[in-house]
Design a protein around this motif. Sequence first.
Motif, PDB file in Angstrom:
ATOM      1  N   ALA B  34      31.463  45.623 -21.297  1.00 49.47           N
ATOM      2  CA  ALA B  34      32.595  45.289 -22.160  1.00 49.47           C
ATOM      3  C   ALA B  34      32.157  45.210 -23.619  1.00 49.47           C
ATOM      4  O   ALA B  34      32.878  45.628 -24.523  1.00 49.47           O
ATOM      5  N   MET B  35      30.926  44.706 -23.848  1.00 49.07           N
ATOM      6  CA  MET B  35      30.418  44.541 -25.206  1.00 49.07           C
ATOM      7  C   MET B  35      30.312  45.900 -25.906  1.00 49.07           C
ATOM      8  O   MET B  35      30.646  46.026 -27.083  1.00 49.07           O
ATOM      9  N   ASN B  36      29.820  46.906 -25.167  1.00 46.61           N
ATOM     10  CA  ASN B  36      29.720  48.253 -25.750  1.00 46.61           C
ATOM     11  C   ASN B  36      31.102  48.788 -26.093  1.00 46.61           C
ATOM     12  O   ASN B  36      31.276  49.457 -27.113  1.00 46.61           O
ATOM     13  N   MET B  40      32.042  49.952 -29.785  1.00 54.42           N
ATOM     14  CA  MET B  40      32.542  51.307 -30.032  1.00 54.42           C
ATOM     15  C   MET B  40      33.931  51.235 -30.661  1.00 54.42           C
ATOM     16  O   MET B  40      34.240  51.973 -31.599  1.00 54.42           O
ATOM     17  N   GLY B  41      34.775  50.325 -30.120  1.00 49.81           N
ATOM     18  CA  GLY B  41      36.129  50.176 -30.647  1.00 49.81           C
ATOM     19  C   GLY B  41      36.109  49.751 -32.103  1.00 49.81           C
ATOM     20  O   GLY B  41      36.829  50.299 -32.937  1.00 49.81           O
ATOM     21  N   ALA B 146      35.383  45.872 -19.233  1.00 52.14           N
ATOM     22  CA  ALA B 146      35.314  44.611 -18.485  1.00 52.14           C
ATOM     23  C   ALA B 146      35.400  44.888 -16.979  1.00 52.14           C
ATOM     24  O   ALA B 146      34.629  44.327 -16.196  1.00 52.14           O
ATOM     25  N   ILE B 147      36.318  45.766 -16.573  1.00 48.99           N
ATOM     26  CA  ILE B 147      36.450  46.075 -15.141  1.00 48.99           C
ATOM     27  C   ILE B 147      35.135  46.649 -14.611  1.00 48.99           C
ATOM     28  O   ILE B 147      34.613  46.226 -13.579  1.00 48.99           O
ATOM     29  N   PHE B 157      30.983  40.268 -20.339  1.00 45.24           N
ATOM     30  CA  PHE B 157      30.409  40.126 -21.676  1.00 45.24           C
ATOM     31  C   PHE B 157      28.999  39.532 -21.598  1.00 45.24           C
ATOM     32  O   PHE B 157      28.633  38.674 -22.382  1.00 45.24           O
ATOM     33  N   GLY B 158      28.235  39.964 -20.600  1.00 46.35           N
ATOM     34  CA  GLY B 158      26.858  39.505 -20.478  1.00 46.35           C
ATOM     35  C   GLY B 158      26.692  38.205 -19.713  1.00 46.35           C
ATOM     36  O   GLY B 158      25.572  37.815 -19.377  1.00 46.35           O
ATOM     37  N   LEU B 159      27.800  37.493 -19.421  1.00 45.84           N
ATOM     38  CA  LEU B 159      27.685  36.232 -18.679  1.00 45.84           C
ATOM     39  C   LEU B 159      27.848  36.508 -17.189  1.00 45.84           C
ATOM     40  O   LEU B 159      28.778  37.200 -16.778  1.00 45.84           O
TER      41      LEU B 159
END
Lengths: 196, 222
Positions: B34-36, B40-41, B146-147, B157-159
């Motif tokens: 999700a972070m990437n 990117m967004g 995220a999915i 998100f890394g968690l």
Amino acid sequence: MSAIAVIFFGAILTDNFVLSKFMGICPFLGVSKKMNSALGMSAAVTFVMVMASMITYPIYTFLLVPNELGYLQTVVFILIIALFVQLVEIIIKRYAKPLYNSLGVYLPLITTNCAVLGVTILNADNAYTFAESVFNALGGGIGFALALVIFAGVRGRIDASDLPKAFKGIPATLVAASIVSISFLGFGGIVEKIFV
Amino acid sequence: MNYFRTFTKGLIKENPVLVMLLGTCPTLAVTTLAMNGLGMGAATTFVLVCSNVVISLLKNFIPKQVRLPSFIVIIAGFVTFVSFMLRSNFPELYEALGVFLSLITVNCIILGRAEMFASKNNVRASFLDGLGMGLGFTLALILIGAIREVLGSGTFFGLSIGDWFQPIGFFSSPAGGFFVFGCVIALVNVLSNYKMSSKKIGCASCPNASACGQAEKGEIAE
């Protein structure tokens, strides 16, 4: 020699530009309904990828890098590709009318195809030699053709099948692409095992 | 012109990824986390807003015949700037996005908005249009990211989401990208009550749509 073989066959199978690197998805989805157009598009893309790699290599290695202008690669490469595509269109329209009639229609789609800019940037980022760059581009183009041709066959079956309403059209196409991509996952490791 | 609608249309109704199917390459490539997707967004939104504003300012000075190369050079300039910023401030994200950072240049959302909106409208509208489209792109990327991250790596998100969940590697693989994207669009179909029928969701808004259609038919454009 084995390095070139790994790059070439890797670009076709394991690191297929469309199915594992996700470059050139638009033509993959847009121009894969018929076998003829899939082949024509692939031929045009392969030609431009190889030529773009041949032209950008000396410009990057002998002009940009010695002058510490490597960071300008994106701007310079996309300009070269745009100019080259335009030039090819003018030349074949004037001197090779039959070629223009069969491939000319695909040329406007090529400047903005990620696979073309992508291959030149990957060549530069991986510091490939001239031969490696050319074979990376050639393999990438053949891999693009392979993905498009296989997918043109798959699409014929999708159109003939009865799908849930929500999946009709693009969603079914993407799920089918996923299944084709799984089959390419099966090539993982093969190329390295054979040539290294 | 209704500025509010210019801004909001990109978020849902004309979402560049989920409805207009633009920028599919980065959508599939960088969304393993999700972070990437967020990175990117954000990078794409920045380039989109800047190029929309500059192209809108220059719209009367760029000759029609060379407008496409001119747009691409303007866009490529901002892309180079963004990659410098990311490399010095967010080196991890820079590594993760890799070649797709440079490929923002040929993202059809940016060229599409330049061609269809910024070159015809004033600066303020172009700014809002770019911001709305960019945020819509970012939201779609975070959703898909995220999915794929939750199912493929068991994190959000890394968690970590807990030990009870066994990650399914398929969703991190390229094949999983196509699969999740297809399912999300099917979901858009259902949620919109099939109003976004297969005709509306598709390549029609791509700047290349007409050329692509002609290529499919095998006819020369002229």
